[in-house]
Enzyme design. Sequence first.
Site, PDB file in Angstrom:
ATOM      1  CB  SER A  23     -26.121  10.868   6.304  1.00  0.00           C
ATOM      2  OG  SER A  23     -26.710  11.545   5.212  1.00  0.00           O
ATOM      3  CD  GLU A  38     -27.845  14.733   9.873  1.00  0.00           C
ATOM      4  OE1 GLU A  38     -27.429  15.721   9.230  1.00  0.00           O
ATOM      5  OE2 GLU A  38     -28.036  13.618   9.356  1.00  0.00           O
ATOM      6  CG  HIS A  59     -24.467  15.981   6.371  1.00  0.00           C
ATOM      7  ND1 HIS A  59     -25.638  15.601   7.000  1.00  0.00           N
ATOM      8  CD2 HIS A  59     -24.266  15.091   5.373  1.00  0.00           C
ATOM      9  CE1 HIS A  59     -26.133  14.527   6.392  1.00  0.00           C
ATOM     10  NE2 HIS A  59     -25.319  14.200   5.413  1.00  0.00           N
TER      11      HIS A  59
END
Length: 301
Positions: free
Chosen positions: A107, A201, A271
């Site tokens: 992330s 992602e 996530h």
Amino acid sequence: MPEQSTQTGIAIIAPSGAPLDDSLIDRGLQRLAGQDFKVHNYYEADAKFQRFGATDAERVRQFHEAAQNPDVQIVMALRGSYGMSRLMPLIDFDLLANSGKCFVGYSDFTLLHLAMLQRGRMSVAGPMLCDDYIREQPVEYTLQQFKSCVSNSTHVVEFETGTDQEVLVQGKLWGGNLAMLTHAIGTPYWSEVQDGILFLEDIGEHPYRIERMLLQLHFAGVLNKQKAIVLGNFSAYKLAVHDNGYDFNAMLAYIGSLIGVPLITGLPFGHVSTRASLVVGSDAQLKVVAGQASLHMHYTL
């Protein structure tokens, strides 16, 4: 002479957001110890600053001290959220790259992966203490993927994909969070791989926002330089009535019509609780046959 520990030393640092519940941190540290890691915790609850794990200066200090600790082989992010962007001009990335440590996170941590790529170093897009190790019921797949990844020089991720095309490509594996990658384009921290396998992602981004970011990568000439693009999880968004049939699949079909690169979905990464570990910078092979995909990585951490 005292007997030397054979355990792998793992440091926990707080490069980004503060934990949502400090009372669960000990549980996570104990879980890591249960995987036979010698844990060095650099996070201090009293040092929290605003929404961050500590001040910018303190978070940089954690990076540098963990990199210089001879008893540490792996440096894992406490949590994602936001904060790495503020640290980029302050971190001595040459120190990190030359330390020989394996840096782990995903992330917001995508910027660190790019910085290591710039310096020819590999890193792991993998779990973080929060919330992978603090869960009441940890996901065994996620924990074992990480343990296997950092314990070997080859690693495999297998998954089902919705594509009916057959794919067999090789290239350097790279990528991460889509918003962070587009955030880095045009900055000194951007690092681009050609003829690579790009994984992506994101969370909480409506399909039109995902499309806009993918178009930015496309207009910048990034997507068509890849051997394949592998998509992980994109979730936690809400469609509206006025989308009128425009959804994630419609967006992907449009992007696919623009580029000449295989778009492979289904990678267990992002996530989500069930998450693979991916070695950024590794030599990888992606194979897709009859809807079954396998991603083989070869590396030296």
